[in-house]
Design a protein around this motif. Structure first.
Motif, PDB file in Angstrom:
ATOM      1  N   ALA A   1      53.186  -4.603  25.931  1.00 49.67           N
ATOM      2  CA  ALA A   1      52.618  -3.318  25.509  1.00 49.67           C
ATOM      3  C   ALA A   1      53.732  -2.489  24.879  1.00 49.67           C
ATOM      4  N   PRO A   2      53.925  -2.593  23.566  1.00 51.15           N
ATOM      5  CA  PRO A   2      55.020  -1.849  22.944  1.00 51.15           C
ATOM      6  C   PRO A   2      54.878  -0.336  23.087  1.00 51.15           C
ATOM      7  N   GLN A   3      53.675   0.139  23.358  1.00 50.69           N
ATOM      8  CA  GLN A   3      53.472   1.574  23.540  1.00 50.69           C
ATOM      9  C   GLN A   3      54.202   2.094  24.774  1.00 50.69           C
ATOM     10  N   ALA A   4      54.561   1.227  25.693  1.00 49.67           N
ATOM     11  CA  ALA A   4      55.286   1.664  26.889  1.00 49.67           C
ATOM     12  C   ALA A   4      56.639   2.259  26.522  1.00 49.67           C
ATOM     13  N   GLY A   5      57.211   1.843  25.421  1.00 51.63           N
ATOM     14  CA  GLY A   5      58.478   2.398  24.972  1.00 51.63           C
ATOM     15  C   GLY A   5      58.380   3.876  24.642  1.00 51.63           C
ATOM     16  N   THR A   6      57.201   4.327  24.266  1.00 52.53           N
ATOM     17  CA  THR A   6      57.045   5.747  23.970  1.00 52.53           C
ATOM     18  C   THR A   6      57.191   6.597  25.222  1.00 52.53           C
TER      19      THR A   6
ATOM     20  N   GLU B   1      53.376  10.829  18.690  1.00 47.93           N
ATOM     21  CA  GLU B   1      53.749   9.997  17.544  1.00 47.93           C
ATOM     22  C   GLU B   1      53.714   8.523  17.930  1.00 47.93           C
ATOM     23  N   PRO B   2      53.435   7.654  16.953  1.00 45.23           N
ATOM     24  CA  PRO B   2      53.351   6.219  17.254  1.00 45.23           C
ATOM     25  C   PRO B   2      54.703   5.631  17.656  1.00 45.23           C
ATOM     26  N   VAL B   3      54.644   4.415  18.149  1.00 50.47           N
ATOM     27  CA  VAL B   3      55.825   3.737  18.689  1.00 50.47           C
ATOM     28  C   VAL B   3      56.978   3.687  17.694  1.00 50.47           C
ATOM     29  N   GLY B   4      56.723   3.346  16.456  1.00 46.49           N
ATOM     30  CA  GLY B   4      57.788   3.135  15.493  1.00 46.49           C
ATOM     31  C   GLY B   4      58.227   4.367  14.717  1.00 46.49           C
ATOM     32  N   ALA B   5      57.824   5.545  15.140  1.00 45.44           N
ATOM     33  CA  ALA B   5      58.172   6.762  14.399  1.00 45.44           C
ATOM     34  C   ALA B   5      59.645   7.101  14.619  1.00 45.44           C
TER      35      ALA B   5
ATOM     36  N   ALA C   1      68.112   4.946  32.583  1.00 40.19           N
ATOM     37  CA  ALA C   1      67.256   4.121  33.432  1.00 40.19           C
ATOM     38  C   ALA C   1      65.788   4.265  33.036  1.00 40.19           C
ATOM     39  N   ALA C   2      65.365   5.468  32.679  1.00 42.34           N
ATOM     40  CA  ALA C   2      63.975   5.687  32.280  1.00 42.34           C
ATOM     41  C   ALA C   2      63.646   4.927  31.003  1.00 42.34           C
ATOM     42  N   VAL C   3      64.538   4.976  30.030  1.00 42.41           N
ATOM     43  CA  VAL C   3      64.306   4.256  28.771  1.00 42.41           C
ATOM     44  C   VAL C   3      64.330   2.748  29.006  1.00 42.41           C
ATOM     45  N   ALA C   4      65.303   2.279  29.771  1.00 47.14           N
ATOM     46  CA  ALA C   4      65.394   0.843  30.050  1.00 47.14           C
ATOM     47  C   ALA C   4      64.153   0.344  30.780  1.00 47.14           C
ATOM     48  N   THR C   5      63.669   1.115  31.735  1.00 48.75           N
ATOM     49  CA  THR C   5      62.477   0.725  32.478  1.00 48.75           C
ATOM     50  C   THR C   5      61.247   0.691  31.583  1.00 48.75           C
ATOM     51  N   SER C   6      61.106   1.681  30.717  1.00 45.91           N
ATOM     52  CA  SER C   6      59.929   1.703  29.850  1.00 45.91           C
ATOM     53  C   SER C   6      59.966   0.570  28.830  1.00 45.91           C
ATOM     54  N   VAL C   7      61.140   0.258  28.308  1.00 47.24           N
ATOM     55  CA  VAL C   7      61.259  -0.857  27.360  1.00 47.24           C
ATOM     56  C   VAL C   7      60.993  -2.182  28.080  1.00 47.24           C
ATOM     57  N   ALA C   8      61.547  -2.340  29.282  1.00 46.24           N
ATOM     58  CA  ALA C   8      61.316  -3.564  30.052  1.00 46.24           C
ATOM     59  C   ALA C   8      59.833  -3.724  30.393  1.00 46.24           C
ATOM     60  N   ALA C   9      59.195  -2.633  30.775  1.00 44.23           N
ATOM     61  CA  ALA C   9      57.761  -2.698  31.070  1.00 44.23           C
ATOM     62  C   ALA C   9      56.973  -3.079  29.829  1.00 44.23           C
ATOM     63  N   GLY C  10      57.381  -2.560  28.688  1.00 43.09           N
ATOM     64  CA  GLY C  10      56.717  -2.915  27.441  1.00 43.09           C
ATOM     65  C   GLY C  10      56.847  -4.390  27.122  1.00 43.09           C
ATOM     66  N   LEU C  11      58.012  -4.965  27.392  1.00 47.48           N
ATOM     67  CA  LEU C  11      58.218  -6.385  27.134  1.00 47.48           C
ATOM     68  C   LEU C  11      57.452  -7.258  28.115  1.00 47.48           C
TER      69      LEU C  11
END
Length: 117
Positions: free
Chosen positions: A29-34, A87-91, A15-25
């Protein structure tokens, strides 16, 4: 009980990962995925520490963040690979490290989980 604890950890982290990815979309803000990646890493770290120090393990992620702030950067300002959190988003190594830490923490919890008396 240990399987229920592991299931709860897995569901909560999902749920935490899904929420952060959804918030990023939503926020573009792709940094929200971090935030999700870092949650996986720090939770796994805390679960590993719980097997050794018990309830005080909640402070291990805080100690990790302090360690990263003071020792985690090269003189050029680039974070060392072991730090994971800055680390950056795509690491990819950071994502793999976070997943590995959560898996390790969950497995440790399966063997050291509280027992029903």
């Amino acid at each position: 009980m240990p399987l229920l604890d592991a299931t709860l950890v897995t569901a909560t982290m999902g749920a935490a990962v899904a929420t952060s990815v959804a918030a990023g979309l939503v926020l573009d803000a792709p940094q929200a995925g971090t935030a999700g990646r870092n949650t996986l890493f720090l939770t796994g770290l805390m679960l590993c520490g719980r097997a050794v120090v018990g309830q005080q393990a909640v402070m291990i992620p805080v100690a990790w963040l302090i360690l990263v702030v003071f020792l985690g950067f090269r003189p050029s300002g680039d974070p060392y690979a072991w730090t994971i959190v800055p680390e950056p988003v795509g690491a990819l190594h950071a994502a793999a490290g976070a997943v590995l830490m959560l898996l390790t923490g969950t497995l440790v919890q399966l063997y050291t989980s509280r027992k029903m008396s």
